[in-house]
Write an enzyme that holds these catalytic residues in place. Structure first.
Site, short mmCIF file in Angstrom:
data_model
loop_
_atom_site.label_atom_id
_atom_site.label_comp_id
_atom_site.label_asym_id
_atom_site.label_seq_id
_atom_site.Cartn_x
_atom_site.Cartn_y
_atom_site.Cartn_z
N HIS A 10 35.80 64.94 17.09
CA HIS A 10 36.67 64.59 15.87
C HIS A 10 36.37 65.68 14.85
O HIS A 10 35.06 66.23 14.49
CB HIS A 10 36.55 63.50 15.11
CG HIS A 10 35.18 63.19 15.18
ND1 HIS A 10 34.27 62.69 16.10
CD2 HIS A 10 34.09 62.93 13.99
CE1 HIS A 10 33.10 62.32 15.68
NE2 HIS A 10 32.96 62.50 14.57
N ASP B 76 38.88 58.47 6.98
CA ASP B 76 37.50 57.83 7.57
C ASP B 76 37.22 56.54 7.07
O ASP B 76 37.52 56.09 5.66
CB ASP B 76 36.63 58.87 7.06
CG ASP B 76 35.26 58.58 8.06
OD1 ASP B 76 34.78 59.38 8.76
OD2 ASP B 76 34.40 57.65 7.69
N ASN C 131 30.78 67.93 13.77
CA ASN C 131 29.42 67.49 14.21
C ASN C 131 29.31 67.54 15.63
O ASN C 131 30.29 66.59 16.24
CB ASN C 131 28.88 65.93 13.39
CG ASN C 131 28.87 65.98 11.96
OD1 ASN C 131 28.35 67.15 11.36
ND2 ASN C 131 29.20 65.04 11.46
N GLY D 152 24.42 65.59 14.41
CA GLY D 152 24.91 64.48 13.82
C GLY D 152 25.94 63.79 14.15
O GLY D 152 26.73 63.09 13.43
N GLN D 153 26.51 63.83 15.36
CA GLN D 153 27.66 63.26 16.00
C GLN D 153 26.96 61.87 16.29
O GLN D 153 26.55 61.56 17.14
CB GLN D 153 27.99 64.15 17.19
CG GLN D 153 29.30 63.27 17.72
CD GLN D 153 30.05 64.27 18.75
OE1 GLN D 153 29.48 65.24 19.33
NE2 GLN D 153 31.03 63.97 19.18
N HIS E 4 35.98 66.37 10.79
CA HIS E 4 36.22 65.88 9.41
C HIS E 4 36.97 66.76 8.54
O HIS E 4 36.65 68.02 8.36
CB HIS E 4 34.80 65.62 8.73
CG HIS E 4 34.13 64.75 9.66
ND1 HIS E 4 33.75 63.58 9.18
CD2 HIS E 4 33.23 64.85 10.74
CE1 HIS E 4 32.81 62.73 10.04
NE2 HIS E 4 32.46 63.67 11.12
#
Ligand code: AMP
Ligand code: ZN
Length: 112
Positions: A98, A29, A85, A91-92, A100
Protein backbone atom coordinates in the site's frame (compact mmCIF):
# COMPACT_ATOMS: atom_id res chain seq x y z
CA UNK A 1 -9.34 -14.78 2.64
CA UNK A 2 -7.57 -13.39 5.69
CA UNK A 3 -5.69 -10.40 4.26
CA UNK A 4 -7.53 -7.29 5.43
CA UNK A 5 -6.69 -5.23 2.32
CA UNK A 6 -7.73 -8.08 -0.01
CA UNK A 7 -11.03 -8.08 1.87
CA UNK A 8 -11.38 -4.32 1.41
CA UNK A 9 -10.60 -4.73 -2.32
CA UNK A 10 -13.30 -7.43 -2.52
CA UNK A 11 -15.83 -5.20 -0.73
CA UNK A 12 -16.08 -7.59 2.23
CA UNK A 13 -14.86 -4.95 4.68
CA UNK A 14 -16.12 -1.39 4.30
CA UNK A 15 -13.74 1.43 3.50
CA UNK A 16 -14.24 5.06 2.63
CA UNK A 17 -13.26 4.83 -1.01
CA UNK A 18 -11.83 7.78 -2.90
CA UNK A 19 -11.08 6.36 -6.33
CA UNK A 20 -10.97 3.04 -8.12
CA UNK A 21 -9.34 2.05 -11.39
CA UNK A 22 -8.88 -1.29 -13.10
CA UNK A 23 -6.09 -2.59 -10.91
CA UNK A 24 -6.04 -0.39 -7.82
CA UNK A 25 -8.27 1.26 -5.26
CA UNK A 26 -7.79 4.21 -2.94
CA UNK A 27 -9.48 4.71 0.41
CA UNK A 28 -9.08 6.90 3.48
CA UNK A 29 -6.79 5.58 6.23
CA UNK A 30 -8.69 4.65 9.42
CA UNK A 31 -6.12 6.43 11.57
CA UNK A 32 -5.11 9.53 9.59
CA UNK A 33 -1.71 11.07 10.25
CA UNK A 34 -2.39 14.20 8.19
CA UNK A 35 -5.48 16.12 6.97
CA UNK A 36 -5.27 13.99 3.82
CA UNK A 37 -4.23 10.37 4.43
CA UNK A 38 -5.29 7.95 1.73
CA UNK A 39 -4.06 4.44 1.02
CA UNK A 40 -3.63 3.18 -2.53
CA UNK A 41 -3.52 -0.60 -2.93
CA UNK A 42 -3.37 -3.03 -5.83
CA UNK A 43 -6.49 -5.22 -5.95
CA UNK A 44 -4.25 -8.21 -6.56
CA UNK A 45 -2.30 -9.24 -3.48
CA UNK A 46 1.39 -8.30 -3.42
CA UNK A 47 3.10 -8.49 -0.01
CA UNK A 48 5.29 -5.42 -0.38
CA UNK A 49 7.73 -3.60 -2.64
CA UNK A 50 10.30 -5.93 -1.10
CA UNK A 51 8.75 -8.97 -2.77
CA UNK A 52 7.42 -7.36 -5.97
CA UNK A 53 8.57 -9.06 -9.15
CA UNK A 54 9.24 -8.04 -12.74
CA UNK A 55 5.65 -8.94 -13.62
CA UNK A 56 4.37 -6.37 -11.15
CA UNK A 57 5.95 -3.37 -12.91
CA UNK A 58 2.77 -2.11 -14.59
CA UNK A 59 0.72 -2.50 -11.42
CA UNK A 60 3.32 -0.63 -9.37
CA UNK A 61 3.20 2.16 -11.92
CA UNK A 62 -0.59 2.23 -11.65
CA UNK A 63 -0.31 2.56 -7.86
CA UNK A 64 1.88 5.66 -8.23
CA UNK A 65 -0.33 7.21 -10.89
CA UNK A 66 -3.33 6.61 -8.68
CA UNK A 67 -1.55 8.57 -5.93
CA UNK A 68 -1.40 11.55 -8.29
CA UNK A 69 -5.08 11.11 -9.17
CA UNK A 70 -5.96 11.04 -5.46
CA UNK A 71 -4.07 14.30 -4.94
CA UNK A 72 -5.94 15.85 -7.88
CA UNK A 73 -9.32 14.53 -6.73
CA UNK A 74 -8.82 15.89 -3.21
CA UNK A 75 -7.55 19.26 -4.49
CA UNK A 76 -4.10 18.90 -2.97
CA UNK A 77 -2.27 21.99 -4.19
CA UNK A 78 0.80 22.37 -1.99
CA UNK A 79 2.42 19.01 -2.44
CA UNK A 80 2.10 15.59 -0.92
CA UNK A 81 4.17 12.66 0.20
CA UNK A 82 3.94 9.06 -1.01
CA UNK A 83 5.19 6.50 1.51
CA UNK A 84 5.57 2.76 0.99
CA UNK A 85 6.57 1.25 4.31
CA UNK A 86 8.30 -2.01 3.49
CA UNK A 87 9.04 -4.86 5.86
CA UNK A 88 9.71 -4.85 9.57
CA UNK A 89 12.27 -2.05 9.79
CA UNK A 90 10.30 -0.08 7.22
CA UNK A 91 7.36 0.04 9.61
CA UNK A 92 4.97 -2.03 7.50
CA UNK A 93 2.11 -3.38 9.63
CA UNK A 94 -0.27 -4.62 6.93
CA UNK A 95 1.36 -7.20 4.64
CA UNK A 96 -0.44 -6.13 1.44
CA UNK A 97 1.42 -3.48 -0.55
CA UNK A 98 0.00 0.00 0.00
CA UNK A 99 1.11 3.53 -0.74
CA UNK A 100 0.23 6.21 1.79
CA UNK A 101 -0.69 9.59 0.27
CA UNK A 102 -0.15 12.25 2.93
CA UNK A 103 -0.99 15.92 2.47
CA UNK A 104 -2.62 18.98 3.98
CA UNK A 105 0.22 19.98 6.29
CA UNK A 106 3.96 20.44 6.11
CA UNK A 107 5.60 17.04 6.62
CA UNK A 108 8.85 16.69 8.53
CA UNK A 109 12.02 15.06 7.21
CA UNK A 110 13.80 12.81 8.03
CA UNK A 111 11.09 10.39 9.16
CA UNK A 112 11.39 8.85 12.62
P1 AMP B 1 1.61 0.45 7.40
O1 AMP B 1 1.93 0.68 8.86
O2 AMP B 1 2.46 1.22 6.44
O3 AMP B 1 1.52 -1.02 7.07
O4 AMP B 1 0.16 1.08 7.19
C1 AMP B 1 -1.00 0.39 7.45
C2 AMP B 1 -2.09 1.45 7.51
O5 AMP B 1 -3.34 0.81 7.33
C3 AMP B 1 -2.16 2.22 8.82
O6 AMP B 1 -1.99 3.60 8.55
C4 AMP B 1 -3.56 1.89 9.34
O7 AMP B 1 -4.15 3.00 9.97
C5 AMP B 1 -4.29 1.51 8.08
N1 AMP B 1 -5.42 0.61 8.23
C6 AMP B 1 -5.44 -0.57 8.87
N2 AMP B 1 -6.66 -1.15 8.75
C7 AMP B 1 -7.40 -0.30 8.00
C8 AMP B 1 -8.75 -0.33 7.52
N3 AMP B 1 -9.58 -1.35 7.79
N4 AMP B 1 -9.19 0.73 6.78
C9 AMP B 1 -8.37 1.76 6.51
N5 AMP B 1 -7.09 1.84 6.92
C10 AMP B 1 -6.62 0.83 7.67
ZN1 ZN C 1 -3.95 -8.89 0.38
Amino acid sequence: MSCIFCRIAAGEIPAQRVLESEGVIAFHDLNPQAPVHVLVIPKRHIDSVGTAGEDDAALLGEVLLQCRRVADALNVTRGFRVVLNTGENGGQTVPHLHAHVLAGRSLGWPPG
